[in-house]
Design an enzyme around this catalytic site. Structure first.
Site, PDB file in Angstrom:
ATOM      1  CG  HIS A 146     -64.754   4.096  -8.817  1.00 15.10           C
ATOM      2  ND1 HIS A 146     -63.611   3.539  -8.297  1.00 15.10           N
ATOM      3  CD2 HIS A 146     -64.669   3.950 -10.155  1.00 15.10           C
ATOM      4  CE1 HIS A 146     -62.854   3.097  -9.293  1.00 15.10           C
ATOM      5  NE2 HIS A 146     -63.483   3.317 -10.432  1.00 15.10           N
ATOM      6  CD  GLU A 150     -65.756   0.576 -10.996  1.00  9.11           C
ATOM      7  OE1 GLU A 150     -66.051   1.388 -11.895  1.00  9.11           O
ATOM      8  OE2 GLU A 150     -64.640   0.027 -10.916  1.00  9.11           O
ATOM      9  CG  HIS A 155     -64.782   6.692 -14.166  1.00  5.03           C
ATOM     10  ND1 HIS A 155     -65.661   5.666 -14.436  1.00  5.03           N
ATOM     11  CD2 HIS A 155     -63.709   6.115 -13.544  1.00  5.03           C
ATOM     12  CE1 HIS A 155     -65.146   4.520 -14.003  1.00  5.03           C
ATOM     13  NE2 HIS A 155     -63.962   4.758 -13.471  1.00  5.03           N
TER      14      HIS A 155
END
Length: 351
Positions: free
Chosen positions: A179, A313, A105
């Site tokens: 997210h 996502e 991420h």
């Protein structure tokens, strides 16, 4: 419709602000200039009771200490990059290793941990916030100065739109997503195990032990990964399928989507009558059922536990830089990265 802004807290002597979007139907969405975090969404159930339907905190300190990317925009690249390195134009770039040997991420201080510039939007058709951030060349190991814009807008039709844009001065990687962890039960009364997901997806990506794509594309037919007619998330949690067990009993998988299909996904909680319909121009969605949520903190007075939230996502395929047959995540100078995800919030009054 209106936008309210207020100070949320401070981070490194810099103010963090909260922006609340409110439409005439009573739908309320609060977002922060810290990580573009969607900190709260409030909507009515079938009886008109307005409650929160996402996981979030009421202080910047809690986000800093506990948050597993609750509501944040993650990047430059969502998901994992194997070995925390990649080759581009015959050069090797080494990234922050923040999950074992891999990069997750966007790194330890990715987009989710930055304070963005923010500008409010108020028109007759919608209200919103435009967030901008410049990621400098070398940040987290990525090449190029990357200029990013994320825009959140809300309409009176209970439609919430997220758009992403990016430009660069060098070849680089980009794959953004939001997210948010949804829980439609209201104020986290229940887990999401009884939520029903329906999704137009015929295939998903097989994962290895590091939860990275192997490169193999699997058919959903006759598996718990077949959401084409809709079924509860619990079916995957209780499944003996090796891929469900691999990720901690549940889902943490990229599903391939039909391009531009209407109502590609819907998430429904039969108990509350709350429903979210989702469509995107992205080629995949990572379905994560909160299998690894930490149980050592509280979320607005509710003890955290596994399966307390579910993420949808929407994004490009994870670790695409290491799989030539995946759609490319490389952005070049002169090009513009663009992506969108559109949510419609619905309450079934017939229940």
């Amino acid at each position: 419709m209106k936008v309210n802004s207020e100070k949320f807290g401070e981070l490194n002597n810099q103010a963090v602000h909260a922006y609340t979007l409110l439409n005439d139907e009573g739908l309320k969405i609060t977002c922060l200039d810290y990580g573009c975090v969607i900190s709260n969404i409030e909507m009515p159930d079938s009886e008109g009771k307005i409650e929160s339907v996402v996981l979030g905190f009421d202080s910047i300190e809690e986000y800093q200490k506990y948050s597993p990317y609750f509501g944040a925009v993650v990047g430059r690249v969502a998901g994992r990059i194997g070995g925390a390195s990649f080759e581009l134009n015959n050069e090797t770039y080494r990234l922050e290793k923040n999950e074992g040997n891999n990069h997750l991420h966007g790194g330890k201080e990715g987009f989710s941990h930055k304070i963005w510039n923010a500008k409010t939007i108020e028109t007759t058709d919608h209200v919103g916030v435009e967030f901008t951030y410049v990621s400098k060349d070398g940040e987290e190991g990525y090449p190029g100065n990357l200029e990013v814009k994320v825009t959140y807008t809300l309409t009176n039709k209970n439609e919430f739109h997220i758009s992403y844009e990016g430009t660069t001065d060098q070849d680089t990687l980009i794959n953004l997503t939001n997210h948010t962890y949804f829980n439609l039960s209201g104020n986290l009364k229940e887990t999401v195990l009884d939520h029903v997901l329906k999704m137009k997806s015929n295939e998903f990506l097989e994962l290895n032990d590091d939860l990275l794509p192997t490169g193999e594309v699997l058919n959903v037919t006759d598996t718990p990964f077949d959401f084409r007619e809709g079924h509860s998330l619990k079916e995957g949690v209780d499944s003996a399928h090796p891929q469900n067990i691999l990720v901690g009993k549940g889902f943490d998988h990229p599903f391939l989507l039909e391009a531009e299909a209407e109502n590609q996904m819907s998430l429904f909680d039969p108990a509350s009558g709350r429903k979210i319909e989702v469509k995107t121009d992205q080629p995949s969605v990572v379905l994560y059922t909160g299998n690894h949520l930490d149980e050592e903190f509280e979320i607005r007075g509710v003890h955290s536990e596994k399966y307390l939230g579910v993420c949808l996502e929407t994004q490009g395929l994870p670790d695409a830089i290491h799989h030539k047959h995946f759609p490319s995540c490389v952005l070049k100078p002169g090009e513009k990265y663009k992506a969108y995800t559109h949510y419609t919030f619905i309450t079934d009054r017939s229940l």
